[in-house]
Design a protein around this motif. Structure first.
Motif, PDB file in Angstrom:
ATOM      1  N   ARG A 221       0.457  -1.245   0.481  1.00 29.03           N
ATOM      2  CA  ARG A 221       0.124  -0.121  -0.017  1.00 29.03           C
ATOM      3  C   ARG A 221       0.888   1.118   0.172  1.00 29.03           C
ATOM      4  NH1 ARG A 221      -2.223   0.931   6.352  1.00 29.03           N
ATOM      5  NH2 ARG A 221      -0.360   1.579   7.273  1.00 29.03           N
ATOM      6  N   ASP A 242       5.876  -7.720   0.950  1.00 30.62           N
ATOM      7  CA  ASP A 242       4.712  -6.651   2.205  1.00 30.62           C
ATOM      8  C   ASP A 242       4.959  -8.005   3.204  1.00 30.62           C
ATOM      9  OD1 ASP A 242       3.817  -5.434   3.884  1.00 30.62           O
ATOM     10  OD2 ASP A 242       3.303  -3.890   2.464  1.00 30.62           O
ATOM     11  N   ASP A 265       8.571 -10.831   5.946  1.00 26.57           N
ATOM     12  CA  ASP A 265       9.297  -9.413   6.938  1.00 26.57           C
ATOM     13  C   ASP A 265      10.508  -9.510   6.423  1.00 26.57           C
ATOM     14  OD1 ASP A 265       9.892  -8.241   9.471  1.00 26.57           O
ATOM     15  OD2 ASP A 265       8.200  -9.300  10.453  1.00 26.57           O
ATOM     16  N   ASN A 292      11.552   0.115   1.190  1.00 25.69           N
ATOM     17  CA  ASN A 292      10.871   1.046   1.641  1.00 25.69           C
ATOM     18  C   ASN A 292      10.012   0.868   2.006  1.00 25.69           C
ATOM     19  OD1 ASN A 292       8.416   3.046   0.801  1.00 25.69           O
ATOM     20  ND2 ASN A 292       7.022   1.195   1.085  1.00 25.69           N
ATOM     21  N   TYR A 360      12.101   6.914  15.385  1.00 25.51           N
ATOM     22  CA  TYR A 360      12.297   6.907  13.852  1.00 25.51           C
ATOM     23  C   TYR A 360      12.590   8.506  13.556  1.00 25.51           C
ATOM     24  CZ  TYR A 360       9.184   7.816   9.146  1.00 25.51           C
ATOM     25  OH  TYR A 360       9.221   7.931   7.872  1.00 25.51           O
TER      26      TYR A 360
HETATM   27  P1  NAD Z   1       2.780   2.832   5.581  1.00 27.37           P
HETATM   28  O1  NAD Z   1       2.392   2.411   6.652  1.00 27.37           O
HETATM   29  O2  NAD Z   1       1.359   2.981   4.330  1.00 27.37           O
HETATM   30  O3  NAD Z   1       3.303   1.571   4.191  1.00 27.37           O
HETATM   31  C1  NAD Z   1       4.394   0.829   4.967  1.00 27.37           C
HETATM   32  C2  NAD Z   1       4.506  -1.112   4.198  1.00 27.37           C
HETATM   33  O4  NAD Z   1       5.246  -1.073   5.080  1.00 27.37           O
HETATM   34  C3  NAD Z   1       3.004  -1.604   4.488  1.00 27.37           C
HETATM   35  O5  NAD Z   1       2.794  -1.417   3.417  1.00 27.37           O
HETATM   36  C4  NAD Z   1       3.016  -2.504   5.988  1.00 27.37           C
HETATM   37  O6  NAD Z   1       2.757  -3.526   6.105  1.00 27.37           O
HETATM   38  C5  NAD Z   1       5.686  -2.140   5.504  1.00 27.37           C
HETATM   39  N1  NAD Z   1       5.755  -3.342   6.464  1.00 27.37           N
HETATM   40  C6  NAD Z   1       6.429  -2.302   7.173  1.00 27.37           C
HETATM   41  N2  NAD Z   1       6.843  -3.352   8.339  1.00 27.37           N
HETATM   42  C7  NAD Z   1       7.025  -4.574   7.116  1.00 27.37           C
HETATM   43  C8  NAD Z   1       8.114  -5.445   7.513  1.00 27.37           C
HETATM   44  N3  NAD Z   1       8.582  -5.739   8.875  1.00 27.37           N
HETATM   45  N4  NAD Z   1       8.292  -6.050   6.352  1.00 27.37           N
HETATM   46  C9  NAD Z   1       7.677  -5.633   4.949  1.00 27.37           C
HETATM   47  N5  NAD Z   1       7.083  -4.552   5.012  1.00 27.37           N
HETATM   48  C10 NAD Z   1       6.425  -4.736   5.941  1.00 27.37           C
HETATM   49  O7  NAD Z   1       3.756   3.553   5.201  1.00 27.37           O
HETATM   50  P2  NAD Z   1       3.855   4.869   3.724  1.00 27.37           P
HETATM   51  O8  NAD Z   1       3.174   6.247   4.214  1.00 27.37           O
HETATM   52  O9  NAD Z   1       3.558   4.168   2.198  1.00 27.37           O
HETATM   53  O10 NAD Z   1       5.223   4.793   3.986  1.00 27.37           O
HETATM   54  C11 NAD Z   1       6.501   4.279   3.467  1.00 27.37           C
HETATM   55  C12 NAD Z   1       8.212   4.510   3.167  1.00 27.37           C
HETATM   56  O11 NAD Z   1       7.872   5.977   3.579  1.00 27.37           O
HETATM   57  C13 NAD Z   1       8.478   4.578   4.909  1.00 27.37           C
HETATM   58  O12 NAD Z   1       9.728   3.874   5.011  1.00 27.37           O
HETATM   59  C14 NAD Z   1       7.844   5.795   6.029  1.00 27.37           C
HETATM   60  O13 NAD Z   1       8.774   5.723   6.975  1.00 27.37           O
HETATM   61  C15 NAD Z   1       8.880   7.026   4.383  1.00 27.37           C
HETATM   62  N6  NAD Z   1       7.948   8.462   4.450  1.00 27.37           N
HETATM   63  C16 NAD Z   1       6.530   7.862   4.347  1.00 27.37           C
HETATM   64  C17 NAD Z   1       6.069   9.835   4.584  1.00 27.37           C
HETATM   65  C18 NAD Z   1       4.576  10.039   4.418  1.00 27.37           C
HETATM   66  O14 NAD Z   1       4.688  11.320   4.908  1.00 27.37           O
HETATM   67  N7  NAD Z   1       3.725   9.026   4.469  1.00 27.37           N
HETATM   68  C19 NAD Z   1       7.213  10.673   5.080  1.00 27.37           C
HETATM   69  C20 NAD Z   1       8.482  10.169   5.377  1.00 27.37           C
HETATM   70  C21 NAD Z   1       8.777   9.019   5.392  1.00 27.37           C
END
Ligand code: NAD
Length: 454
Positions: A221, A242, A265, A292, A360
């Motif tokens: 996602r 994922d 994982d 990611n 974080y």
């Molecule tokens: P999200 O929570 O919507 O998606 C993260 C995905 O990673 C999920 O599908 C989750 O199941 C998967 N995941 C979590 N732990 C896992 C594991 N141990 N093994 C495999 N998969 C795993 O988050 P997002 O907003 O799409 O963020 C994606 C990346 O971008 C992350 O690294 C987040 O820190 C970074 N980020 C996001 C934002 C933002 O504004 N959304 C800003 C800065 C950085």
């Protein structure tokens, strides 16, 4: 997922009301559509000093089919400009900057909507003379400030083009095309360093990954799903990874893209081996790994327990080390090829810090440290290692932030809006392109030039 104010401010009566009330008027950003022209109008190209890069830049832009006009102090621009590329790489004295003011100024005045300003400089740390270094460093202040002045979706970015790379227009093409294009809609005020690199001929700029395999973790996602989409669009075979609990969503993404789903994982001790095995099944080696997957477990530092600390560091950072170690072993079938790409997802929280996010922030700053160090270690194998640092991106995660805090995060940037997940995907794909061989050890913020994390 355009937010309500952005929609309102760009439609009929909303335009009038927002103008009268002096409310922020976020522009509708031009974003990439399959086969889209690089630019929607002419690009002005000019420069100061003895720089030689302007002619390479002009040739790259012409090859894309766009019109190029000369940017001089006397230029009269008949049409609104889609872009201005300004070569200041040869400037060595502060007096020369006056030429930048008189030449770049009229071009900036003639910019149309969603326009691009790209300034090209020489990395100040490559110049021994203090005035030369000061002159070049001034370009960063100029570009960052211009980014804050531009309106209507305009962006301004700076290339630090290494002296050794200034005679080689091949290393310039992919970065120039990315920063000129709508793919960089949410990137502004950023310097990026470009060095030497072995750049292959590019047959199709819209499909740079044909014949390549890319792995994207956390792709069920949000941002990860969108990164996978960009790679699939650009011709890659994609493996989406994922956790098993997100298996259903992961299958949906995979089916939509014709990708392979791998339930895993990333913190599992054998995660690297499992990824390599999935790659090997596709019948080749790995070209791109995008780390990611990420989680947040927010609490003030003094209230952060071992579980919140450890899980965030483990998922966001340690897993990348473990997986890279396996993929970088040349004896592993399905490992990363020489000339491959590693891209980490950091965050502006890893640059500026965030209240309640010491864990974080540590993990994301750690990604930046890893990328800078590993890029040097892997240069001999022509593997590039880079990171993106997203700012406020419109996802399920940010939709859950309380409304007042969310509005601050969303508006406190030069583009007055949040980014889309695809913006992060486009920046990652830029790092991954074969043409980006000269770009390594870089951290690109995809944040609309956010004031947070500054
Ligand atoms: P999200 O929570 O919507 O998606 C993260 C995905 O990673 C999920 O599908 C989750 O199941 C998967 N995941 C979590 N732990 C896992 C594991 N141990 N093994 C495999 N998969 C795993 O988050 P997002 O907003 O799409 O963020 C994606 C990346 O971008 C992350 O690294 C987040 O820190 C970074 N980020 C996001 C934002 C933002 O504004 N959304 C800003 C800065 C950085």
């Amino acid at each position: 997922m355009t937010d309500t104010l952005t929609k309102f401010a760009n439609e009929g009566i909303g335009k009038t009301i927002t103008t009268k009330l002096g409310l922020p008027r976020p522009a509708l950003l031009r974003r990439y559509k399959e086969g889209q022209d690089l630019l929607e109008g002419p690009a002005a190209v000019g420069g100061i000093g003895e720089g030689t890069v302007a002619s390479s830049a002009a040739a790259i832009i012409k090859a894309s089919g766009a019109e190029v006009v000369a940017a001089t102090a006397d230029s009269q621009y008949a049409d609104k400009l889609a872009a201005v590329v300004f070569d200041a790489s040869g400037a060595r004295t502060l007096d020369e900057l006056e030429g930048l003011r008189t030449t770049l100024g009229p071009a900036v005045k003639a910019l149309g909507k969603n326009a691009r300003v790209i300034v090209i400089g020489t990395p100040p740390d490559e110049l021994a003379d203090p005035e030369a270094a000061a002159t070049q460093q001034a370009l960063e202040g100029i570009t960052r400030s211009l980014g804050k002045e531009l309106r209507a979706g305009g962006t301004a970015n700076l290339f630090w083009l290494s002296l050794e790379a200034q005679g080689d227009s091949a290393v310039l093409a992919a970065p120039l095309r990315f920063f000129l294009s709508s793919r960089s809609a949410y990137v502004s005020g950023q310097p990026i360093r470009i060095g030497e690199g072995e750049v292959p001929d590019v047959d199709d700029w819209h499909k740079p990954f044909l014949g390549e395999t890319a792995v994207v973790t956390g792709a069920a996602r949000g941002i990860g799903a969108e990164i996978a989409k960009v790679f699939a669009r650009a011709g890659a075979k994609v493996i989406v990874v994922d956790i098993p609990a997100a298996g259903e969503a992961l299958s949906k993404v995979a089916n939509q893209l014709g990708a392979t789903a791998l339930q895993l994982d990333v913190t599992a001790p054998d995660a690297g081996e499992k990824i390599a095995a999935a790659v090997a099944k596709t019948g080749g080696g790995l070209d791109v790994i995008v780390h990611n997957a990420g989680i947040t477990r927010d609490k003030l530092f003094v209230n952060t327990d071992e579980a919140r600390w450890g899980s965030v560091i483990n998922v966001n950072l340690q897993s990348q080390f473990r997986i890279n170690k396996v993929l970088l072993d040349p004896s592993v079938e399905g490992g990363l090829k020489d000339g491959g790409r590693i891209i980490g997802v950091a965050s502006i929280a890893g640059i500026g810090g965030n209240r309640g996010q010491v864990n974080y922030g540590a993990s994301k700053a750690g990604v930046i440290g890893m990328v800078r160090s590993l890029s040097k270690e892997l240069a001999a194998r022509r593997i590039t290692v880079n990171a993106v640092a997203p700012g406020f991106i419109e996802t399920e995660m940010t939709a859950k932030i309380p409304v007042a805090t969310r509005e601050v995060g969303r508006r406190l940037n030069s583009l007055l809006q949040g980014g889309e997940p695809v913006d992060v995907g486009e920046a990652i794909a830029f790092f991954a392109e074969p043409g980006s061989a000269g770009v390594t050890g870089q951290v690109l913020r995809v944040c609309g030039q956010s004031q947070l994390g500054a």
